[in-house]
Design an enzyme around this catalytic site. Structure first.
Site, PDB file in Angstrom:
ATOM      1  N   LYS A 162      44.115  36.009  36.743  1.00  0.00           N
ATOM      2  CA  LYS A 162      42.682  37.338  36.663  1.00  0.00           C
ATOM      3  C   LYS A 162      45.029  38.303  36.228  1.00  0.00           C
ATOM      4  CE  LYS A 162      40.798  39.341  40.456  1.00  0.00           C
ATOM      5  NZ  LYS A 162      42.459  40.284  41.441  1.00  0.00           N
ATOM      6  N   ASP A 191      38.055  32.615  37.014  1.00  0.00           N
ATOM      7  CA  ASP A 191      38.034  33.980  38.625  1.00  0.00           C
ATOM      8  C   ASP A 191      37.465  32.029  39.629  1.00  0.00           C
ATOM      9  OD1 ASP A 191      37.086  34.805  40.814  1.00  0.00           O
ATOM     10  OD2 ASP A 191      36.113  36.285  39.052  1.00  0.00           O
ATOM     11  N   HIS A 192      38.955  32.334  40.153  1.00  0.00           N
ATOM     12  CA  HIS A 192      38.531  31.588  41.263  1.00  0.00           C
ATOM     13  C   HIS A 192      37.723  31.889  42.658  1.00  0.00           C
ATOM     14  CE1 HIS A 192      40.528  34.416  44.472  1.00  0.00           C
ATOM     15  NE2 HIS A 192      40.255  33.767  45.332  1.00  0.00           N
ATOM     16  N   LYS A 196      34.819  28.253  44.688  1.00  0.00           N
ATOM     17  CA  LYS A 196      34.272  28.614  45.603  1.00  0.00           C
ATOM     18  C   LYS A 196      32.789  27.533  46.004  1.00  0.00           C
ATOM     19  CE  LYS A 196      36.392  32.141  46.917  1.00  0.00           C
ATOM     20  NZ  LYS A 196      37.671  32.262  47.463  1.00  0.00           N
ATOM     21  N   GLU A 230      38.666  41.496  54.158  1.00  0.00           N
ATOM     22  CA  GLU A 230      40.300  40.616  54.141  1.00  0.00           C
ATOM     23  C   GLU A 230      40.474  40.572  55.919  1.00  0.00           C
ATOM     24  OE1 GLU A 230      41.796  39.461  50.259  1.00  0.00           O
ATOM     25  OE2 GLU A 230      41.981  41.182  49.889  1.00  0.00           O
ATOM     26  N   ASP A 249      40.662  44.904  41.698  1.00  0.00           N
ATOM     27  CA  ASP A 249      41.632  43.783  41.680  1.00  0.00           C
ATOM     28  C   ASP A 249      40.332  43.259  41.860  1.00  0.00           C
ATOM     29  OD1 ASP A 249      43.358  42.322  42.682  1.00  0.00           O
ATOM     30  OD2 ASP A 249      42.947  42.808  44.825  1.00  0.00           O
ATOM     31  N   HIS A 254      35.129  39.323  41.057  1.00  0.00           N
ATOM     32  CA  HIS A 254      34.896  38.055  41.838  1.00  0.00           C
ATOM     33  C   HIS A 254      33.516  38.740  42.790  1.00  0.00           C
ATOM     34  CE1 HIS A 254      39.431  36.751  42.144  1.00  0.00           C
ATOM     35  NE2 HIS A 254      39.114  36.786  42.628  1.00  0.00           N
ATOM     36  N   LYS A 354      41.343  46.168  52.516  1.00  0.00           N
ATOM     37  CA  LYS A 354      42.232  45.203  52.758  1.00  0.00           C
ATOM     38  C   LYS A 354      42.107  45.602  54.196  1.00  0.00           C
ATOM     39  CE  LYS A 354      43.825  43.323  49.452  1.00  0.00           C
ATOM     40  NZ  LYS A 354      44.263  41.501  48.721  1.00  0.00           N
TER      41      LYS A 354
HETATM   42  C1  BG6 Z   1      42.919  38.435  44.680  1.00  0.00           C
HETATM   43  C2  BG6 Z   1      43.609  39.441  44.056  1.00  0.00           C
HETATM   44  O1  BG6 Z   1      42.599  37.903  43.353  1.00  0.00           O
HETATM   45  O2  BG6 Z   1      41.593  37.320  45.833  1.00  0.00           O
HETATM   46  C3  BG6 Z   1      43.458  39.934  46.438  1.00  0.00           C
HETATM   47  O3  BG6 Z   1      44.179  39.681  43.904  1.00  0.00           O
HETATM   48  C4  BG6 Z   1      43.026  38.858  47.081  1.00  0.00           C
HETATM   49  O4  BG6 Z   1      44.019  40.975  46.670  1.00  0.00           O
HETATM   50  C5  BG6 Z   1      42.170  37.300  46.647  1.00  0.00           C
HETATM   51  O5  BG6 Z   1      43.630  39.128  48.161  1.00  0.00           O
HETATM   52  C6  BG6 Z   1      40.854  37.292  47.755  1.00  0.00           C
HETATM   53  O6  BG6 Z   1      40.703  36.306  47.061  1.00  0.00           O
HETATM   54  P1  BG6 Z   1      40.381  34.951  48.313  1.00  0.00           P
HETATM   55  O7  BG6 Z   1      40.482  33.365  48.030  1.00  0.00           O
HETATM   56  O8  BG6 Z   1      40.961  34.518  50.183  1.00  0.00           O
HETATM   57  O9  BG6 Z   1      38.625  35.541  48.568  1.00  0.00           O
END
Ligand code: BG6
Length: 525
Positions: A162, A191-192, A196, A230, A249, A254, A354
């Site tokens: 992404k 999409d990471h 999870k 976050e 973002d 996500h 954030k």
């Molecule tokens: C990323 C965003 O895709 O995901 C970041 O670009 C964000 O801004 C991050 O901090 C959050 O990932 P995770 O796995 O820490 O929730």
């Protein structure tokens, strides 16, 4: 060919993995540690090799050394030296510019050589860990050099990181560019969040438990809250973040993954396209935002200075590479309606930001209240509702709260919690979150990757918000203090409907499992 997700242990096929932008953070922080974890668990084939490709001046030996030095700093658990030795021997490096045809020729030679040495059967996948402006040009060059051709039973796949597009139009353009060279089945949009464990568990939890699914609809659910909070600021990514903002973002990717997993209909099988069809249906069913809806049902915020985890931190406008009068949002809250049979009338509230008070990602299913009639003539004045919380991170688990009689001669109710904690039951896994996704790509299983129509459907929901926000730049930024739960308007968004956000971190469960809730939500008496 797209494989079937029903196979709980798809075998990664022999292949060469080519990493574009291999000298960057992702390779040493996530990709190689994830591959080492797979190798340690016996889930990588012997016939495997990695070719790193980037502009930095490394030799293969230098690249191996850099990784060997750096990975222990980032790997989620101790690096197993035997595994690393195995991996190290399979890593190669090609230096080159992503636009230079000659560099692609060298890359091709290196891939072919690695293929011969490690007998990878001509299979390959390309991981684009590069800035988004390079996605289209790289894929075009790969096509021109015939590196993406699938012939004689060999496969070639491309993983795209992404952000996939900047808005609806650019996402469509990017899809078009990729499809000039690749078929949809060759494209793995990562999409990471889908790596999870708890996100994957949402589907299992819903569809493998007979007591859950019958309640999962408008008849029993009052509303749903999805939070991705976050505590970090924009860190060293101010330049990127200025062009993105919290909405782009986090939301179309996500948060929409969490939303679709929660709201989708049961697929007829775990086949990649069956699952993704159901996710796409949810996105298509989201009621489109009119400009009035945007004003009423969206909230944006930007953090000022404040205190996070006991430390004083600067406001967004003082972060490196951020304009001192920036109007970029670092917080967003939305109210969505999913217009389908299951969810009509059930609001979905989403928020992410954030520099919030606590790092938490969670899905809250708030059930409807039972009739009070039975308690009318008792000392009970108020009935709390059942709530199911799926904790995605940092703790992974599921909690269900319900009312119980407090022992004693007077009728008193207490709210108690039933908790399932992943690490207690299954032990702690040293995972990067990329293991499953890499292995699935090597096995040809695209279930956990985004399809082009899903990406476009997500942007389609977001686009009206982007348009209104662009036309009416935010006023009054910064509007929340670092270390808080975001701007007051985010509370108003729910309070207007007579609801509060779940007060994360403020609930204490006593030794008997009763929830001591602060005044506002109140323990039931
Ligand atoms: C990323 C965003 O895709 O995901 C970041 O670009 C964000 O801004 C991050 O901090 C959050 O990932 P995770 O796995 O820490 O929730």
């Amino acid at each position: 060919m797209i494989a079937n997700h029903q196979d709980s242990n798809p075998t990664a096929a022999p292949c060469v993995m080519v990493i574009f932008g291999a000298s960057g953070d992702l390779t040493k922080r996530k990709l190689i540690p994830a591959l080492c974890n797979l190798a340690l668990d016996g889930l990588l084939p012997q016939q495997f090799a990695i070719v790193g490709f980037a502009t930095n001046d490394y030799t293969t030996e230098g690249f191996r050394k850099m990784l060997g030095d750096e990975i222990p700093k980032y790997a989620p658990g101790p690096l197993d030296l035997k595994t690393w030795d195995w991996m190290r021997e399979r890593i190669y490096y090609v230096r080159g510019d992503f636009q230079d045809v000659e560099a692609y020729k060298r890359l091709r030679e290196q891939i072919e050589q690695a293929d011969q040495i490690h007998n990878t059967l001509g299979n390959r996948f390309f991981y684009l860990a590069v800035a988004p402006r390079f996605f289209s040009p790289i894929v075009k060059k790969l096509g021109e050099c015939s590196l993406t051709k699938e012939e004689n039973g060999h496969w070639a796949r491309v993983i795209v990181e992404k952000p996939f597009g900047h808005d609806l139009e650019s996402a469509k353009q990017l899809n078009q560019d990729l499809k000039q060279v690749l078929t949809e089945n060759q494209i793995y949009r990562i999409d990471h969040y889908l790596g999870k464990e708890t996100v994957q568990n949402v589907m299992v939890f819903r569809f493998s438990n007979n007591i859950i699914e019958p309640l999962w609809n408008r008849n029993y659910v009052d509303h749903v809250q999805i939070t991705a909070a976050e505590t970090v600021g924009v860190e060293h990514r101010g330049g990127f973040y200025e062009t993105a903002g919290a909405l782009r973002d986090m939301v179309p990717n996500h948060l929409f993954q969490l939303l679709t997993m929660t709201a989708m209909e049961p697929p007829i099988s775990f086949d990649a396209d069956q699952v993704r069809n159901k996710q796409a249906e949810v996105l298509h069913a989201i009621q489109p935002f009119t400009p009035e809806d945007v004003l009423k049902n969206t909230v944006r915020g930007q953090y000022g200075g404040g205190i996070v985890d006991g430390q004083r931190v600067a406001g967004y406008r003082s972060e490196p590479d951020v304009s001192p009068d920036s109007n970029t949002e670092t917080f967003v809250a939305l109210k969505l309606q999913i217009d389908n049979w299951r969810w009509a009338g059930v609001p979905f509230y989403l928020r992410t930001g954030k520099r919030l008070a606590q790092r938490t990602t969670e899905i809250v299913i708030q059930f409807r209240r039972t009739p009070f009639v039975l308690f009318r003539n008792t000392s009970v004045r108020n009935l709390e509702t059942n709530r199911l919380v799926i904790h995605i991170q940092p703790e992974e688990g599921i909690s269900l709260s319900f009312g119980a009689k407090v022992p004693g001669s007077v009728m008193k109710l207490g709210l108690v919690n039933m908790d399932f904690d992943y690490s207690t039951y299954f032990g702690l896994e040293h995972s990067t979150g990329y293991e499953r996704l890499l292995r699935d790509c090597m096995a040809g299983d695209a279930t956990l990757f985004q399809r082009s129509d899903m990406v476009e459907a997500g942007w389609n929901v977001i686009q009206p918000i982007l348009d209104v926000w662009r036309a009416l730049p935010a006023r009054g930024f910064p509007n929340y203090a670092a270390g808080s739960w975001g701007p007051i308007e985010a509370d108003d968004l729910l309070e207007r409907d007579g609801r509060p956000w779940r007060r994360i971190g403020e609930e204490e469960v006593d030794k008997r499992g009763r929830i001591a809730v602060p005044e506002k939500t109140g323990i039931i008496t």
